[in-house]
Scaffold this motif. Structure first.
Motif, PDB file in Angstrom:
ATOM      1  N   ALA A 131       0.989  -1.291  -0.015  1.00 42.69           N
ATOM      2  CA  ALA A 131      -0.067   0.149   0.083  1.00 42.69           C
ATOM      3  C   ALA A 131       0.920   1.118   0.168  1.00 42.69           C
ATOM      4  O   ALA A 131       0.348   2.203  -0.078  1.00 42.69           O
ATOM      5  CB  ALA A 131      -0.925   0.113   1.187  1.00 42.69           C
ATOM      6  N   GLY A 132       2.257   1.214   0.061  1.00 44.04           N
ATOM      7  CA  GLY A 132       2.787   2.111  -0.129  1.00 44.04           C
ATOM      8  C   GLY A 132       3.491   2.718   1.250  1.00 44.04           C
ATOM      9  O   GLY A 132       4.141   3.584   1.283  1.00 44.04           O
ATOM     10  N   ILE A 133       3.355   2.165   2.176  1.00 44.42           N
ATOM     11  CA  ILE A 133       3.771   2.524   3.601  1.00 44.42           C
ATOM     12  C   ILE A 133       5.367   1.971   3.668  1.00 44.42           C
ATOM     13  O   ILE A 133       5.778   1.011   3.331  1.00 44.42           O
ATOM     14  CB  ILE A 133       2.963   1.596   4.593  1.00 44.42           C
ATOM     15  CG1 ILE A 133       1.615   2.254   4.791  1.00 44.42           C
ATOM     16  CG2 ILE A 133       3.449   2.173   6.078  1.00 44.42           C
ATOM     17  CD1 ILE A 133       0.785   1.511   5.639  1.00 44.42           C
ATOM     18  N   ARG A 134       6.008   2.835   4.171  1.00 45.73           N
ATOM     19  CA  ARG A 134       7.701   2.530   4.357  1.00 45.73           C
ATOM     20  C   ARG A 134       7.738   1.855   5.670  1.00 45.73           C
ATOM     21  O   ARG A 134       8.197   2.429   6.713  1.00 45.73           O
ATOM     22  CB  ARG A 134       8.273   3.868   4.253  1.00 45.73           C
ATOM     23  CG  ARG A 134       8.101   4.825   2.928  1.00 45.73           C
ATOM     24  CD  ARG A 134       9.078   5.876   2.903  1.00 45.73           C
ATOM     25  NE  ARG A 134      10.436   5.665   2.756  1.00 45.73           N
ATOM     26  CZ  ARG A 134      11.318   6.270   2.282  1.00 45.73           C
ATOM     27  NH1 ARG A 134      11.003   7.755   2.368  1.00 45.73           N
ATOM     28  NH2 ARG A 134      12.636   6.045   2.214  1.00 45.73           N
ATOM     29  N   VAL A 135       7.376   0.620   5.519  1.00 45.19           N
ATOM     30  CA  VAL A 135       7.449  -0.222   6.779  1.00 45.19           C
ATOM     31  C   VAL A 135       8.878  -0.275   7.575  1.00 45.19           C
ATOM     32  O   VAL A 135       8.736  -0.011   8.860  1.00 45.19           O
ATOM     33  CB  VAL A 135       7.099  -1.670   6.365  1.00 45.19           C
ATOM     34  CG1 VAL A 135       7.135  -2.565   7.503  1.00 45.19           C
ATOM     35  CG2 VAL A 135       5.778  -1.457   5.681  1.00 45.19           C
ATOM     36  N   ASP A 136       9.874  -0.592   6.925  1.00 43.33           N
ATOM     37  CA  ASP A 136      11.027  -0.503   7.615  1.00 43.33           C
ATOM     38  C   ASP A 136      11.381   0.857   8.437  1.00 43.33           C
ATOM     39  O   ASP A 136      12.136   0.843   9.397  1.00 43.33           O
ATOM     40  CB  ASP A 136      12.288  -0.840   6.819  1.00 43.33           C
ATOM     41  CG  ASP A 136      12.197  -2.331   6.446  1.00 43.33           C
ATOM     42  OD1 ASP A 136      11.278  -3.257   6.891  1.00 43.33           O
ATOM     43  OD2 ASP A 136      13.075  -2.896   5.612  1.00 43.33           O
ATOM     44  N   ARG A 137      11.383   1.784   7.726  1.00 45.39           N
ATOM     45  CA  ARG A 137      11.513   3.282   8.170  1.00 45.39           C
ATOM     46  C   ARG A 137      10.800   3.479   9.489  1.00 45.39           C
ATOM     47  O   ARG A 137      11.414   3.910  10.633  1.00 45.39           O
ATOM     48  CB  ARG A 137      11.429   4.173   7.196  1.00 45.39           C
ATOM     49  CG  ARG A 137      12.014   5.666   7.830  1.00 45.39           C
ATOM     50  CD  ARG A 137      11.845   6.704   6.783  1.00 45.39           C
ATOM     51  NE  ARG A 137      10.625   7.231   6.435  1.00 45.39           N
ATOM     52  CZ  ARG A 137      10.218   8.117   5.851  1.00 45.39           C
ATOM     53  NH1 ARG A 137      11.067   8.942   5.111  1.00 45.39           N
ATOM     54  NH2 ARG A 137       8.949   8.567   5.570  1.00 45.39           N
ATOM     55  N   ILE A 138       9.597   3.294   9.332  1.00 49.42           N
ATOM     56  CA  ILE A 138       8.630   3.630  10.434  1.00 49.42           C
ATOM     57  C   ILE A 138       8.809   2.705  11.716  1.00 49.42           C
ATOM     58  O   ILE A 138       8.719   3.027  12.798  1.00 49.42           O
ATOM     59  CB  ILE A 138       6.836   3.345  10.105  1.00 49.42           C
ATOM     60  CG1 ILE A 138       6.793   4.371   9.096  1.00 49.42           C
ATOM     61  CG2 ILE A 138       6.116   3.227  11.176  1.00 49.42           C
ATOM     62  CD1 ILE A 138       5.314   4.176   8.403  1.00 49.42           C
TER      63      ILE A 138
END
Length: 347
Positions: A233-240
């Motif tokens: 969905a475009g969420i920057r998982v690792d960064r968050i």
């Protein structure tokens, strides 16, 4: 209902009214879950008053809140990390090692029982402590997210390593020479209430607002519910997740400042065994160990429930040696209740 479901909720609701009604029921259940410990807290307060009239005095209740502050910050950190689908066992070591590192860097190399390096002025103690916490979270995040190591093993190893570092720097002794900034935050009162309580209220309000209103805060539920779907969905998982791990360690370091200032020293074993209380409070507060579910308010009620239980037991004359048994029993009971209430398997 996780934020992953929220991403597709409008379309599903428009196509299927039955699905929309089901979603509304789930939302209502989620809100009820946040309040599920309120009746237990009220019952505990009634029992406490029956056990001892001193329970409902202002001094006792403020004392309960004061004793909850450091634990509550660790619970806040753990709640955020668990909601994102991760786990950090090293928080209980961070609460001890971060203040030790800060004091070690600012205290003079001679003229005191504990010899430091004297590299920085004493007013830098609080920023250095927070910096040490952030560095620990960043290091854990690097190992977990960049090297793809198992998060449970990484943070378990970090817990042991940081505990050893704390013992080595402090030379196994309590440190009683503290910077004034530590003592101020731990002992001062604002409007007749300990400053630590006001600070915790503000931090919990910020955490709850972030999860409810900020895009990255709401994304934690999507990540914890289904990381791959969130990434699609475009969420920057690792960064968050990395940011959340750093914030968690920052909160643990700040809890160490409050605890150190409150008791006027840094014990060589400060924070040891706290992780059991932290998980007990977080789990009974409705935060799922599987990620994607829970709230800051629920976690806060979990802390208050545990502390009220301990306070009532103390007033009733029950030996404190039973506290650890009680914490473990509460976790197991909470998991059983969660399993049957949600209908989901706890794996």
């Amino acid at each position: 209902m996780s934020a992953t479901t929220d991403l597709t909720e409008p379309a599903a609701s428009a196509a299927d009214p039955t699905a929309a009604a089901t979603d509304r029921r789930r939302i209502d259940l989620g809100r009820f879950r946040e309040l599920s410990l309120i009746p237990a807290i009220l019952v505990l307060m009634l029992i406490g008053f029956i056990v001892s009239p001193a329970f409902l005095t202002a001094d006792n209740l403020i004392g309960v809140l004061q004793q909850s502050t450091e634990l509550s910050l660790l619970v806040l950190a753990t709640a955020l990390i668990l909601i994102s689908g991760r786990m950090d066992l090293s928080l209980e070591s961070t609460i001890g090692v971060a203040p030790v590192i800060a004091v070690w860097l600012v205290l003079p190399a001679s003229g005191a029982r504990f010899t430091g390096l004297g590299l920085f002025p004493e007013w830098m103690a609080v920023p250095l402590c927070l910096l040490a916490g952030a560095a620990i979270g960043a290091f854990n995040g690097f190992l977990i997210l960049k090297l793809r190591l198992n998060g449970f093993i990484v943070t378990l190893g970090a817990l042991t390593m940081l505990r050893g570092l704390q013992l080595a720097i402090s030379e196994g002794q309590s440190i009683v020479e503290l910077p004034p900034s530590f003592a101020y935050l731990g002992k001062t009162a604002w409007l007749g209430v300990p400053a630590a309580i006001w600070i915790c209220v503000v931090l919990f309000a910020v955490g709850a607002s972030a999860l409810a209103w900020l895009r990255h805060g709401r994304a934690l539920y999507a990540i914890g519910g289904n990381a791959e779907a969130a990434r699609t969905a475009g969420i920057r998982v690792d960064r968050i997740v990395w940011i959340v791990l750093i914030i968690g360690s920052l909160l643990a370091a700040f809890a160490g400042i409050l605890y150190t200032g409150h008791y006027g020293s840094i014990s060589a074993t400060q924070g040891s065994g706290w992780i059991f209380q932290v998980f007990a409070a977080t789990v009974i507060g409705g935060v799922s160990l599987n990620g994607g579910k829970g709230s800051v308010f629920g976690a806060l009620t979990g802390v208050l429930t545990l502390q009220l239980v301990v306070n009532v037991m103390t007033l009733a004359g029950v030996p404190p040696l039973w506290n650890q048994f009680l914490n473990g029993a509460i976790i197991i009971v909470a998991l059983i209740i969660s399993r049957f209430a949600s209908g989901e398997k706890q794996e």
